[in-house]
Design an enzyme around this catalytic site. Structure first.
Site, PDB file in Angstrom:
ATOM      1  N   ILE A  38       0.829  -1.213   0.000  1.00  0.00           N
ATOM      2  CA  ILE A  38       0.000   0.000   0.000  1.00  0.00           C
ATOM      3  C   ILE A  38       0.859   1.258   0.000  1.00  0.00           C
ATOM      4  O   ILE A  38       0.388   2.339  -0.388  1.00  0.00           O
ATOM      5  CB  ILE A  38      -0.961  -0.029   1.231  1.00  0.00           C
ATOM      6  CG1 ILE A  38      -2.142   0.892   1.027  1.00  0.00           C
ATOM      7  CG2 ILE A  38      -0.211   0.291   2.518  1.00  0.00           C
ATOM      8  CD1 ILE A  38      -3.231   0.705   2.083  1.00  0.00           C
ATOM      9  N   ASN A  94      11.762  -8.553   7.027  1.00  0.00           N
ATOM     10  CA  ASN A  94      12.074  -7.653   8.134  1.00  0.00           C
ATOM     11  C   ASN A  94      11.738  -8.345   9.442  1.00  0.00           C
ATOM     12  O   ASN A  94      10.675  -8.953   9.587  1.00  0.00           O
ATOM     13  CB  ASN A  94      11.262  -6.356   8.016  1.00  0.00           C
ATOM     14  CG  ASN A  94      11.791  -5.428   6.941  1.00  0.00           C
ATOM     15  OD1 ASN A  94      12.999  -5.381   6.709  1.00  0.00           O
ATOM     16  ND2 ASN A  94      10.906  -4.700   6.283  1.00  0.00           N
ATOM     17  N   HIS A 107       5.806 -11.937   6.070  1.00  0.00           N
ATOM     18  CA  HIS A 107       5.652 -11.426   4.701  1.00  0.00           C
ATOM     19  C   HIS A 107       7.020 -11.221   4.095  1.00  0.00           C
ATOM     20  O   HIS A 107       7.953 -10.762   4.742  1.00  0.00           O
ATOM     21  CB  HIS A 107       4.832 -10.135   4.678  1.00  0.00           C
ATOM     22  CG  HIS A 107       5.333  -9.064   5.591  1.00  0.00           C
ATOM     23  ND1 HIS A 107       5.050  -9.022   6.939  1.00  0.00           N
ATOM     24  CD2 HIS A 107       6.114  -7.981   5.347  1.00  0.00           C
ATOM     25  CE1 HIS A 107       5.622  -7.974   7.481  1.00  0.00           C
ATOM     26  NE2 HIS A 107       6.285  -7.322   6.548  1.00  0.00           N
ATOM     27  N   LEU A 108       7.093 -11.569   2.844  1.00  0.00           N
ATOM     28  CA  LEU A 108       8.311 -11.396   2.053  1.00  0.00           C
ATOM     29  C   LEU A 108       8.082 -10.193   1.146  1.00  0.00           C
ATOM     30  O   LEU A 108       7.116 -10.167   0.372  1.00  0.00           O
ATOM     31  CB  LEU A 108       8.542 -12.670   1.246  1.00  0.00           C
ATOM     32  CG  LEU A 108       9.816 -12.848   0.442  1.00  0.00           C
ATOM     33  CD1 LEU A 108      11.057 -12.647   1.290  1.00  0.00           C
ATOM     34  CD2 LEU A 108       9.817 -14.242  -0.191  1.00  0.00           C
TER      35      LEU A 108
HETATM   36  P1  AMP Z   1       7.193  -4.489   7.512  1.00  0.00           P
HETATM   37  O1  AMP Z   1       7.828  -3.181   7.849  1.00  0.00           O
HETATM   38  O2  AMP Z   1       8.178  -5.475   6.947  1.00  0.00           O
HETATM   39  O3  AMP Z   1       6.376  -5.062   8.636  1.00  0.00           O
HETATM   40  O4  AMP Z   1       6.225  -4.153   6.295  1.00  0.00           O
HETATM   41  C1  AMP Z   1       4.838  -4.108   6.365  1.00  0.00           C
HETATM   42  C2  AMP Z   1       4.371  -3.579   5.042  1.00  0.00           C
HETATM   43  O5  AMP Z   1       2.977  -3.781   4.933  1.00  0.00           O
HETATM   44  C3  AMP Z   1       4.622  -2.084   4.836  1.00  0.00           C
HETATM   45  O6  AMP Z   1       5.465  -1.894   3.700  1.00  0.00           O
HETATM   46  C4  AMP Z   1       3.217  -1.509   4.622  1.00  0.00           C
HETATM   47  O7  AMP Z   1       3.188  -0.467   3.680  1.00  0.00           O
HETATM   48  C5  AMP Z   1       2.442  -2.737   4.174  1.00  0.00           C
HETATM   49  N1  AMP Z   1       1.011  -2.721   4.424  1.00  0.00           N
HETATM   50  C6  AMP Z   1       0.387  -2.484   5.598  1.00  0.00           C
HETATM   51  N2  AMP Z   1      -0.947  -2.586   5.451  1.00  0.00           N
HETATM   52  C7  AMP Z   1      -1.165  -2.903   4.141  1.00  0.00           C
HETATM   53  C8  AMP Z   1      -2.331  -3.148   3.370  1.00  0.00           C
HETATM   54  N3  AMP Z   1      -3.561  -3.083   3.890  1.00  0.00           N
HETATM   55  N4  AMP Z   1      -2.172  -3.449   2.060  1.00  0.00           N
HETATM   56  C9  AMP Z   1      -0.941  -3.509   1.514  1.00  0.00           C
HETATM   57  N5  AMP Z   1       0.191  -3.286   2.191  1.00  0.00           N
HETATM   58  C10 AMP Z   1       0.085  -2.991   3.499  1.00  0.00           C
END
Ligand code: AMP
Length: 121
Positions: A38, A94, A107-108
């Site tokens: 997002i 992360n 998540h990757l």
């Molecule tokens: P992390 O910092 O590795 O936990 O990354 C989490 C990622 O999830 C971030 O890059 C956010 O922008 C993304 N994110 C959070 N909510 C959503 C959503 N509803 N749809 C798509 N991406 C999301």
């Protein structure tokens, strides 16, 4: 499949898996989904996640090995889908505060579509 029944009611990515938060999947199979981030940090920025809730890569266990391989294979398919398979891309897990982990559902990240700096900032 038992793993697909594992869910955390408070988890935003579990809600995406369940279709409770709208998201356009760019890959899906019985164990894995992928969708665009997002808040993209690169022209191609997708997240590849298991349908089952696992906190992060540090919480993965030996019995998750096939699932982790499925995530990587899905990421490579996403790279082709997003047009970066030839130009190159980075896959990132992360973990914890210094890595900026914000979502605690494995998540990757797939990042590509521009030259990526190394080392990352
Ligand atoms: P992390 O910092 O590795 O936990 O990354 C989490 C990622 O999830 C971030 O890059 C956010 O922008 C993304 N994110 C959070 N909510 C959503 C959503 N509803 N749809 C798509 N991406 C999301």
């Amino acid at each position: 499949m038992a793993e697909s029944l594992t869910r955390d009611e408070t988890c935003v990515f579990c809600r995406i898996v369940a279709g409770e938060i709208p998201s356009a999947f760019i890959f899906e199979d019985e164990r894995v989904i992928a969708f665009r981030d997002i808040n993209p940090e690169a022209p191609a920025h997708a997240l590849i996640i298991p349908r089952t809730h696992i906190r992060d890569i540090a919480a993965a266990e030996a019995h998750d090995g096939d699932l982790l391989l499925a995530l990587v294979q899905a990421a490579n398919a996403v790279a082709r889908h997003e047009g970066v398979a030839e130009s190159g891309y980075r896959l990132v897990w992360n973990v914890g505060p210094d890595a900026g982990q914000a979502v605690f559902h494995l998540h990757l990240h797939l990042l590509g579509g521009r030259p990526l700096q190394w080392p990352p900032g």
